[in-house]
Write an enzyme that holds these catalytic residues in place. Structure first.
Site, short mmCIF file in Angstrom:
data_model
loop_
_atom_site.label_atom_id
_atom_site.label_comp_id
_atom_site.label_asym_id
_atom_site.label_seq_id
_atom_site.Cartn_x
_atom_site.Cartn_y
_atom_site.Cartn_z
N LYS A 17 -50.58 -29.87 32.56
CA LYS A 17 -51.79 -30.08 31.74
C LYS A 17 -51.48 -30.60 30.34
CE LYS A 17 -55.24 -27.39 34.07
NZ LYS A 17 -54.49 -26.64 35.12
N GLU A 60 -63.38 -26.84 27.54
CA GLU A 60 -63.85 -25.77 28.42
C GLU A 60 -62.63 -25.26 29.15
OE1 GLU A 60 -63.68 -28.85 29.42
OE2 GLU A 60 -62.64 -28.50 31.33
N SER A 118 -46.65 -28.42 40.21
CA SER A 118 -47.48 -28.61 39.01
C SER A 118 -47.30 -27.57 37.93
CB SER A 118 -48.96 -28.65 39.44
OG SER A 118 -49.30 -27.49 40.18
C1 LIG Z 1 -54.92 -26.51 36.41
C2 LIG Z 1 -53.81 -26.52 37.38
C3 LIG Z 1 -53.90 -27.20 38.62
C4 LIG Z 1 -55.16 -27.87 39.10
O1 LIG Z 1 -55.60 -28.92 38.31
P1 LIG Z 1 -55.48 -30.45 38.75
O2 LIG Z 1 -56.31 -31.16 37.75
O3 LIG Z 1 -56.01 -30.55 40.14
O4 LIG Z 1 -54.04 -30.81 38.70
C5 LIG Z 1 -52.80 -27.21 39.45
N1 LIG Z 1 -51.66 -26.58 39.12
C6 LIG Z 1 -51.53 -25.92 37.95
C7 LIG Z 1 -50.24 -25.24 37.66
C8 LIG Z 1 -52.59 -25.86 37.05
O5 LIG Z 1 -52.46 -25.19 35.90
#
Ligand SMILES: *Cc1c(COP(=O)(O)O)cnc(C)c1O
Length: 393
Positions: A89, A111, A377
């Protein structure tokens, strides 16, 4: 067929800017300026420098040997979990804070649901010394105390959204109301590839550093630029958009999107938007979303807060509808099991969102010579409570 955005702000039939008239000037200012600003040498220099020195990029592309052995294919993990603040993010919030500065904005709003995007926004506001207001549902504030504390430590003001279900969509409504009232000095940092055009495209471009790095790193590791598959979890879809970006129009690279099935697709408690969703408008764009017969948005559910979203971004709606990406849904139980497996095979505790992506290996068989890149992610620190409860640790 093209999988990137057209000049009207649509991916196929999805996207656009369905916003109240009062918001038009804000969104239009951004639309007219974002590409110009992003292409400036000075902007790129500052963005890349911060990604390198502050975020810690490039994130490694790691060949997971024991996991590969287990599934009889070659698995690389793109380690977004190693970024500052623990997920992908921050790539987007760094980009947007620089955009806000170029637009002369003095105040940031955002948000947040689980608080991950709120923390990433509060972080870049502290970095730049800019006022930060985060709207968060009252219920989410109660269940995400550590992230609320983080935001406060970083100097943000957290304002509870007390209407409706007191969760993400209500926080979003409050943020939009704030933006309408403060059009001149405020920038709204949206946290995924959702919202009215140009947000989905702008966020995808900021996150596209992920696929740019994958190309370069695969060249070093394997002597090729493309993997056979890219797997990513999809909440709104920003880590997936980033991991796919430079391969979108290259059909040799197969894309797999993983959604949260929660307690199961038919259970009434899930967030599997592609299977359950219908065309509709949410947060200013036309996309697929879970809704009742008469068009009310359905409350989503997933054990993973980051996937607990009733829609997907318009890019993903198009990737689904066109068949460009294969969509898989993974239940809470399947994700938790895969998360634990990564801990024990590779010594990496993944975010539960990312564990959904890993569970794809139990649903689909790959060839031994395939190169499969998984977008890891985020890291699992934030999910420790959930892991403890689930596995009775
Ligand atoms: C917020 C988040 C997501 C989901 O958000 P996307 O916009 O779909 O990438 C996925 N993995 C993690 C670790 C997150 O913090």
């Amino acid at each position: 067929m093209s999988y990137t955005i057209n000049n009207k702000g649509y991916y196929g039939e999805f996207g656009g800017a369905y916003i109240p008239e009062m918001l038009y000037p804000n969104v239009e200012e951004l639309r007219q300026n974002y590409l110009k600003i992003m292409s400036e040498k000075g902007f790129q220099k500052e963005f890349n420098q911060l990604l390198k020195d502050y975020v810690g990029r490039p994130s490694p592309l790691y060949l997971a040997k024991r996991l590969s052995e287990q599934y009889q294919t070659k698995i690389y993990l793109k380690r977004e979990d190693l970024n500052h603040t623990g997920a992908h993010k921050i790539n987007n919030t760094i980009g947007q804070i620089l955009m806000a500065k170029r637009l002369g904005k003095k105040r940031i709003i955002a948000e947040t649901g689980a608080g991950q995007h709120g923390v990433a926004t509060a972080t870049v506001c502290a970095l730049m010394g800019i006022e930060c207001i985060v709207y968060m549902g009252e219920i989410d504030i109660a269940r995400q105390a550590p992230n609320v504390a983080r935001m406060k430590m970083l100097g943000a003001t957290v304002i509870p959204a007390t209407s409706g279900s007191k969760t993400l969509k209500d926080a979003t409504n409050e943020a939009i109301r704030d933006w309408i009232n403060n059009p001149v000095n405020t920038h709204y940092i949206i946290g995924s590839v959702v919202g009215p055009h140009p947000y989905p495209d702008m966020v995808a471009r900021f996150q596209s550093v992920i696929s740019e790095e994958i190309k370069n790193q695969l060249m070093v590791h394997e002597g090729v630029e493309k993997p056979n598959y890219i797997i990513a979890c999809v909440g709104g879809g920003s880590n997936a958009a980033g991991a796919y970006y430079h391969f979108l129009n290259d059909l040799e690279v197969k894309l797999i999107a993983v959604e949260a099935a929660g307690h199961g697709i038919e259970s009434g408690e899930s967030a599997a938007t592609s299977v359950l969703g219908k065309e509709g408008i949410i947060h200013g764009s036309k996309t697929l979303l879970m809704q009742t017969q008469d068009g009310q948005i359905t409350e989503p559910y997933s054990i993973s807060a980051g996937l607990d979203y009733p829609g997907v971004g318009p890019m993903h709606a198009h990737l689904y509808k066109s068949g460009r990406a294969e969509f898989i849904s993974i239940t809470d139980d399947e994700a938790m099991k895969s998360g634990m497996k990564l801990c024990q095979l590779e010594g990496i505790i993944p975010a539960i969102e990312s564990a959904h992506a890993l569970a794809a290996f139990d649903k689909k068989t790959f060839q031994s010579q395939d190169i499969v890149v998984v977008s890891l992610s985020g890291r699992g620190d934030k999910d420790l409570e959930t892991y403890i409860k689930y596995f009775d640790l």
